[in-house]
Design a protein around this motif. Structure first.
Motif, PDB file in Angstrom:
ATOM      1  N   TRP A 181      -8.962  24.832 -29.387  1.00 58.23           N
ATOM      2  CA  TRP A 181      -9.039  23.401 -29.126  1.00 58.23           C
ATOM      3  C   TRP A 181     -10.490  22.969 -28.924  1.00 58.23           C
ATOM      4  N   PRO A 182     -10.919  21.787 -29.432  1.00 63.72           N
ATOM      5  CA  PRO A 182     -10.099  20.857 -30.226  1.00 63.72           C
ATOM      6  C   PRO A 182     -10.086  21.251 -31.696  1.00 63.72           C
TER       7      PRO A 182
ATOM      8  N   LYS B 230      -6.959  17.709 -35.104  1.00 65.78           N
ATOM      9  CA  LYS B 230      -6.253  17.311 -33.869  1.00 65.78           C
ATOM     10  C   LYS B 230      -4.752  17.618 -33.931  1.00 65.78           C
TER      11      LYS B 230
ATOM     12  N   LYS C  92      -3.281  23.762 -24.901  1.00 62.78           N
ATOM     13  CA  LYS C  92      -3.923  23.276 -26.122  1.00 62.78           C
ATOM     14  C   LYS C  92      -4.188  24.376 -27.131  1.00 62.78           C
ATOM     15  N   ASP C  93      -4.436  25.597 -26.650  1.00 61.79           N
ATOM     16  CA  ASP C  93      -4.635  26.692 -27.605  1.00 61.79           C
ATOM     17  C   ASP C  93      -4.129  28.032 -27.082  1.00 61.79           C
TER      18      ASP C  93
ATOM     19  N   THR D  93      -1.194  20.037 -33.567  1.00 57.47           N
ATOM     20  CA  THR D  93      -0.647  20.897 -32.522  1.00 57.47           C
ATOM     21  C   THR D  93      -0.813  22.366 -32.900  1.00 57.47           C
TER      22      THR D  93
END
Length: 336
Positions: free
Chosen positions: A167-168, A172, A204-205, A174
């Motif tokens: 991330w990011p 963007k 996020k990751d 998922t």
């Protein structure tokens, strides 16, 4: 002169730090050159001020230059024609010579800068703050430039495609969406339709920045790699192994029986062999600056052979970032 943007190496600095300094001076100085004899005189002066024994002048100079030459040859051997520096025949200067449109040269220079940047670096390389954008420069390096380098390098290590999932993410998307793309390219473990109940809310990751797997014409791939990209100096105590186990549980339908792990850093492991062995044991594999360069080169060859992978369209962004960074440093230096 570059004293305004970079500190000179200490009198007891090792050859890795000394050559880093010379390379950075050649990179920053408009002449594209760094003189070794100037550094020798500085080292002698530091030794005198500290009342250290620099030894017989000629003998010390010969040993000093020999150590630099050995370190230079080590780097040149790893990067080949992409090594963006040369040493003059009289071993008096390091000269910047960047091959045009060479992604490997750009990735090496970005890692060189990243390894010495800020107050925690041995050389305390300044961060240019053009129009108050210092934070943006560092953020881009950590989130985009090094992410690209690490993705291509892990592909080279795995001998196959790689997915950029830290991330990011560029689009963007998922984790699930990025993993669906990886499965479409041959990642051997199916992805869950939704994160498992074990996944942390808002993950996020999952602590994993890059995945890669061996390319084969007879699927499934026999091995996979989980990588963590670490540009900070506290990386030694953060191996990716546990994060990889959690990632498999949270987002995949099963754990691969032949999973490997790598920590990717811009630094050069110049410590003693015992420490290096311990770190590799704890992390699985460490791709430090030169190992990273070798694997990045192998990843570029895979791209040239038509292997699809994330970040393949971004291989030249490192050199663009380096040029912007150096331009900012020159403004600081010229203002002195």
């Amino acid at each position: 002169m570059t004293d305004r943007v970079i500190s000179r190496p200490a009198s007891k600095a090792n050859s890795t730090t000394i050559l880093d300094f010379l390379e950075l001076v050649a990179l920053i100085d408009p002449s594209g050159r760094a003189r070794i004899d100037t550094l020798i005189r500085d080292q002698e002066l530091q030794a005198e001020q500290a009342e250290d024994d620099f030894g017989d002048a000629d003998t010390a100079k010969d040993g000093f230059v020999e150590n630099i030459e050995n370190e230079f040859n080590r780097r040149a051997s790893a990067l080949g024609e992409s090594y963006p520096f040369l040493m003059t025949d009289d071993a008096e200067e390091i000269v910047l010579q960047v091959p045009e449109n060479d992604p490997l040269a750009g990735s090496y220079l970005a890692c060189l800068i990243a390894s010495q940047i800020g107050d925690k670096g041995d050389l305390k390389l300044s961060i240019p703050d053009q129009a108050g954008l210092a934070a943006d420069i560092i953020t881009r390096m950590r989130r985009r430039i090094f992410q690209m380098i690490g993705t291509i390098a892990l592909a080279g290590l795995a001998k196959g495609p790689a997915g950029s999932i830290g991330w990011p993410r560029e689009e963007k998307e998922t984790i699930i969406a990025s993993m669906v793309r990886a499965v479409g390219r041959g990642f051997p473990i199916p992805v869950l339709e939704e994160p498992n109940w074990t996944a942390l809310d808002g993950a996020k990751d999952g602590g994993v920045d890059v995945i890669a797997w061996e390319h084969t014409d007879m699927p499934p791939s026999p091995s996979v790699w989980f990588g963590q990209i670490a540009s900070g100096r506290n990386w030694k105590g953060k191996p990716v192994i546990q994060d990889a186990l959690n990632f498999s549980e949270d987002f995949l339908t099963a754990k691969h029986k032949n999973a490997n792990h790598a920590t990717i850093v811009p630094f050069d492991l110049d410590g003693d062999e015992e420490e290096a062995a311990t770190l590799h044991h704890r992390h699985g594999t460490i791709l430090d600056r030169l190992r990273l360069s070798v694997r990045f080169k192998e990843g570029l060859l895979l791209i040239a052979d038509g292997i699809e992978m994330d970040e393949s369209q971004n291989t030249l962004v490192a050199m663009t970032w380096v040029n912007e960074f150096v331009a900012g440093l020159r403004i600081i230096n010229e203002a002195a």
